[in-house]
Each structure stands twice: as C-alpha cells, then as structure tokens.
Design a protein around this motif. Structure first.
Motif, PDB file in Angstrom:
ATOM      1  N   ASN A   1      24.653 -46.969  20.637  1.00  0.00           N
ATOM      2  CA  ASN A   1      25.449 -47.000  19.406  1.00  0.00           C
ATOM      3  C   ASN A   1      25.133 -45.860  18.447  1.00  0.00           C
ATOM      4  OD1 ASN A   1      26.957 -49.556  19.719  1.00  0.00           O
ATOM      5  ND2 ASN A   1      24.894 -50.398  19.876  1.00  0.00           N
TER       6      ASN A   1
ATOM      7  N   ASP B   1      31.112 -44.324  21.053  1.00  0.00           N
ATOM      8  CA  ASP B   1      29.744 -43.817  21.003  1.00  0.00           C
ATOM      9  C   ASP B   1      29.342 -43.229  22.348  1.00  0.00           C
ATOM     10  OD1 ASP B   1      29.686 -44.750  18.445  1.00  0.00           O
ATOM     11  OD2 ASP B   1      28.464 -46.516  18.869  1.00  0.00           O
TER      12      ASP B   1
ATOM     13  N   PRO C   1      28.710 -41.883  16.539  1.00  0.00           N
ATOM     14  CA  PRO C   1      30.053 -42.045  17.086  1.00  0.00           C
ATOM     15  C   PRO C   1      30.894 -40.785  16.927  1.00  0.00           C
ATOM     16  CG  PRO C   1      29.859 -43.149  14.963  1.00  0.00           C
ATOM     17  CD  PRO C   1      28.482 -42.728  15.364  1.00  0.00           C
TER      18      PRO C   1
END
Length: 295
Positions: free
Chosen positions: A255, A13, A258
């Motif tokens: 996060n 990420d 990704p």
C-alpha cells in the motif's frame, strides 16, 4: 472507504510499485525499454482493462487475483514492451493468479524487436489445394515449391495445414509449416480444446495465427533476448531476478506510494479500449496455443 475503493487503491499501488521498480532498473542499466514504449501509458491502459476483466464465474481480476501475480503480469507486459490497447497481449486469470499472455501480434512485435524479423506472412492450406514444399539438404530450411488454390476453397472449414513465410533482416528466408494434426495438438492446450466458436467458424484464421505464433517464438528464443519468452511448460513457474525483486517488494509494501492514473499519459486518445466483460477475451483476437481462455 468502501471495500471496492480499498481494492482499487491497493491495485493502483501495485502498478505504482511496478513502475518505480522498472524505473530503478532502467537507471541501473539492468533493463532496456524500447524507445517507442512508455511504461506509464501501458500501465494505465492495463489498469483500465483489468478493472473489467472477469473469469467465467464473474469474479473480477483485480479483486480475485493475488497482488503478487498482478505485479508479475504487469511487469512482464512492461519488460516485453507490449501494449494491451493494441491487443498485443492479454491478461488471463488462472484461479487466483493473473498472467500476461502475448497475442500473436505481440509475438510478431517481439520477433521484429529482438529477433531480426523483417516480415512474416502466413497462409492456410485447404483440402483440394495443390501444395508442395521441399527441404534444402544443406541448410535444413524449407521452401514452398507450389501452392495453388481455387476461389471455391478460400474460407473453407476443411483446413489441412498452414505455413508462414519468414523474411529476416539479414536476408535469410525460411518457412514454418504445420499440418492440421500439429495445429490441433496446439489447440488442445487451450481450455476449449480447439472447440471454441472461433475454431469452428474460422479454422483458417486460427491456423494462421498458430503457425505465426510458432515461427515467432522460435525466432525470439534464438535471439539474445530469448529469455523474454517462456515456454508453456515453465510459464508461471520461473521468475527472472527482476520479477522476483518486484514480487518481493509488492508483498512487503502493498500500500505504498499510490500512482494517480488520471495523470498518466494516454498512448493515443483516438484508440478505443476493448474491454472484456466475460471470462474469455474475444476469440477472433486470441492466440490458440498461448494459454487457457485464449483458444
């Protein structure tokens, strides 16, 4: 999802966010990437190398280093336009902080790209060599008057100095000269204080890398893009506006979105990734006065 899988996903990420930021800076005209450099390729190769990079205690960089420092290291690599596959830069662990450090070959690439360097060639000076140089009183530039060596001297461990002959695109020639005391002072900045196996077995090659490194840094720092290279004193203490923005983004969105590295392009499928399984990168490839673990 296992802990290791979660760690790997988080680090992917971070790479994705760095790539997205780089692309946004490019679109806004705030960052120029060399035409022959593909950030996604470099980020993929960097992730492969970082997956196996450890410190002396065996701690993996991707697990032990902070997300912000990983992002900063990856961003520096992309801004400089350096390839870890070509060993133009290395990732070094300082505690829980990751740093991207140019190798001497990376400094040559930067000097050619930004400083107008055409060619650079360095030689070690051994005890017993006949070496003479002079300084032009009008320009302050050095010139090698004579350097005679014997076959027996070549490869000796008794190195007394080194020099680099510099040829610039504008036709200007110069010479950077260092005696052994200056070279050893540079080595002292490394973790092994110049006492690594490479320094002991190949002092001539390490001296050559040191003088090339000094010459190229002077060229880079005197160019319009001199801010690309930080000095040893301010490294890891000052961030450019671009780096600061990426750091803030990573800390807020660790996060998000990704990047699938399996779908990224490969620079050269014939290249072999030389992955370090220990704390230090190969000593014969590292540049002594760049950072701890590289000397």
């Amino acid at each position: 999802m296992s802990e290791n899988t979660q760690v790997a996903q988080v680090k992917k990420d971070i790479s994705a966010q760095v790539l997205q930021k780089v692309q946004s800076f490019q679109e806004a005209g705030e960052l120029t990437i060399p035409k022959d450099y593909i950030p996604s390729n470099a980020l993929k190769s960097a992730y492969i190398i970082l997956s196996e990079t450890k410190n002396r205690e065996g701690k993996l960089a991707l697990e032990h280093c902070t997300q912000a420092s990983i992002a900063e290291a990856l961003l520096k690599m992309v801004i400089w336009g350096l390839s870890p596959l070509k060993k133009q830069c290395y990732f070094i662990m300082y505690g829980n902080r990751l740093e991207c450090t140019p190798d001497y070959s990376g400094n040559i690439a930067l000097a050619k790209r930004y400083g107008g360097l055409k060619n650079i060639k360095a030689q070690a000076i051994f005890k017993g060599d006949e070496f003479q140089f002079e300084v032009d009183g009008a320009t302050g530039r050095k010139k090698i008057v004579k350097h005679s060596q014997t076959l027996e001297n070549l490869g000796s461990t008794d190195v007394i100095g080194a020099y680099a002959v510099i040829e610039m695109d504008n036709g200007v020639n110069d010479v950077e000269i260092m005696n052994i005391k200056q070279i050893q002072s540079s080595w002292q900045q490394g973790a092994t204080n110049g006492a690594s196996p490479a320094h002991k077995k190949f002092p001539d090659q390490m001296a050559i890398k040191t003088v090339i490194n000094r010459a190229c840094k002077l060229i880079i720092r005197s160019s319009d893009d001199s801010a690309l290279i930080e000095s040893e004193e301010d490294e890891a203490s000052k961030l450019s506006p671009v780096e600061s923005e990426v750091k803030q983004s990573v800390e807020q969105n660790a996060n998000s979105q990704p990047l699938d590295f399996e779908e990224a392009q490969v620079i050269d499928e014939n290249n072999i990734v030389d992955v370090s399984s220990g704390a230090e990168q190969p000593q014969s490839e590292m540049f002594p006065d760049e950072a701890p673990f590289k000397d």
